[in-house]
Enzyme design. Sequence first.
Site, PDB file in Angstrom:
ATOM      1  N   LYS A 115      32.916   5.816 -10.288  1.00 33.81           N
ATOM      2  CA  LYS A 115      31.746   6.298 -11.017  1.00 33.81           C
ATOM      3  C   LYS A 115      32.138   7.335 -12.066  1.00 33.81           C
ATOM      4  O   LYS A 115      31.537   7.378 -13.152  1.00 33.81           O
ATOM      5  CB  LYS A 115      30.732   6.886 -10.039  1.00 33.81           C
ATOM      6  CG  LYS A 115      30.143   5.880  -9.063  1.00 33.81           C
ATOM      7  CD  LYS A 115      29.446   4.725  -9.770  1.00 33.81           C
ATOM      8  CE  LYS A 115      28.177   5.153 -10.474  1.00 33.81           C
ATOM      9  NZ  LYS A 115      27.439   3.997 -11.064  1.00 33.81           N
TER      10      LYS A 115
ATOM     11  N   ILE B 222      18.066   1.108  -7.609  1.00 34.89           N
ATOM     12  CA  ILE B 222      17.747   1.781  -8.871  1.00 34.89           C
ATOM     13  C   ILE B 222      17.561   0.763  -9.987  1.00 34.89           C
ATOM     14  O   ILE B 222      16.665   0.887 -10.830  1.00 34.89           O
ATOM     15  CB  ILE B 222      18.870   2.768  -9.250  1.00 34.89           C
ATOM     16  CG1 ILE B 222      19.014   3.872  -8.192  1.00 34.89           C
ATOM     17  CG2 ILE B 222      18.624   3.363 -10.626  1.00 34.89           C
ATOM     18  CD1 ILE B 222      17.827   4.792  -8.087  1.00 34.89           C
TER      19      ILE B 222
ATOM     20  N   TYR C 171      35.219   5.280  -4.546  1.00 32.20           N
ATOM     21  CA  TYR C 171      33.911   5.035  -5.155  1.00 32.20           C
ATOM     22  C   TYR C 171      33.578   6.137  -6.160  1.00 32.20           C
ATOM     23  O   TYR C 171      33.162   5.869  -7.299  1.00 32.20           O
ATOM     24  CB  TYR C 171      32.822   4.961  -4.088  1.00 32.20           C
ATOM     25  CG  TYR C 171      31.434   4.910  -4.687  1.00 32.20           C
ATOM     26  CD1 TYR C 171      30.958   3.741  -5.275  1.00 32.20           C
ATOM     27  CD2 TYR C 171      30.603   6.034  -4.687  1.00 32.20           C
ATOM     28  CE1 TYR C 171      29.700   3.688  -5.853  1.00 32.20           C
ATOM     29  CE2 TYR C 171      29.346   5.992  -5.260  1.00 32.20           C
ATOM     30  CZ  TYR C 171      28.892   4.818  -5.833  1.00 32.20           C
ATOM     31  OH  TYR C 171      27.648   4.780  -6.414  1.00 32.20           O
TER      32      TYR C 171
END
Length: 321
Positions: free
Chosen positions: A185, A32, A181
Site C-alpha cells: 500500500k 470500499i 501488505y
Amino acid sequence: MSAVSPGRPWDVHRLPSARNRTFLITGGNAGIGYFTAEQLAATGAVVVLGCRDAGKAGAATASIRSRVPGARVRHLPLDLADLSSLEAAVDRLDVGRLDAVVHNAGVALDDPPRRETADGHELMFATNHLGHFALTRWLAPLLCAAPAGRVVTVGSFAARSERLDPDDLQSARDYRPQRAYGRSKLAQTSFALELDRRLRATGSPVLSVVAHPGGALDSLTPSRPPLHTATAGSRLRALPAGLLLQGKDAGAWPIVRAVLDEEVRGGDLWGPRAFGLRGAPRREPVPAHMADPAVAARLWSASAELTGTDPHLGFARPRLL
C-alpha cells in the site's frame, strides 16, 4: 466536472452531477470499492466495475441498480495479478475517454506462506501495486482524452508505519504478511504521488490523487445482501468501535470526493476528518516517507522493469526547448 457552489461545504449526501462522465473502479464489487461505485452511480455517471469474478460483479451491479434508479453500471473483467491481460481488458472497456480510475482493488493475506503470481511476483505487491502501475499505462490515452482525467489511488493506514526497501520490494527476505501488505500500500501511494509529479512536469491536465478510508469496519457497514449482511448482534457489538471508526460506506467518502471535487489538487491526500479515522473527507498533510522522491524514483524504475512497461506510462513527455 460540476463543482459545489462557492462557499458551500462539501456534502457527502448531495454530490455534484457527473452525468456523461465515465469512472472505472478496480475491485468495485465489494467493500470500499462497492460503496464508491454506489455513490458515484448516484451522480449520473457511467460506473465500470473492474473485477475478476463475473458473479460477484453481477450481484454488485444488481445491488447498485436497486438503490440508484437508472444507474448506469457495468462490469469489466479485470485481473490485476495477470499483467499480460491488462491491455486487452482496457480494449474491452470500449470508451473514447475515461474521466477517472479508482485504484482500489487489493489483496490482503494474513498468514504465510508467501504466494506468487504466475509472473513470479509476490501476490500482494503484484496485485496492489504492479497491476495498477501497468493498468495506468494502458489507461493513459483514455485519461488524457478527458477534459480533466484523474487517477485516484486508495491508500491505507497500514502504509503509515512501513518503509519501502528498494532492494527487497517483494519481501523475498523475512516475509511477514502484514508488513508486506503495508509495504504494497505504501508502494501504491508512493507511485501515485510520483505520478502526479511527472504529470505536472509534462503540463498534463490529468491529476493523480491519494485518498484513504480511515478505520472502516464491516461490522459498522450497512447491509448490502448478498454482498454483505450486518446482523443486529454484530452491529451491537461494534457500537463502542463506532466512536472512533466507521463503516465502509463512510470510508468511501474521501475517495468519492477525490474523484468529483474541483477543489482537489494533484498530489493531494484525502481522508476522514476525525483523526484520519472517521467523518467527512478533508485534505491531509502527506507524510514525508510517502513522498520521498528518491525512493519513489527507484520504485518507479523497478516497477517499469518488473511489468515490462514504458516508464513514461504513455502520458505526454515534456517538450524539448
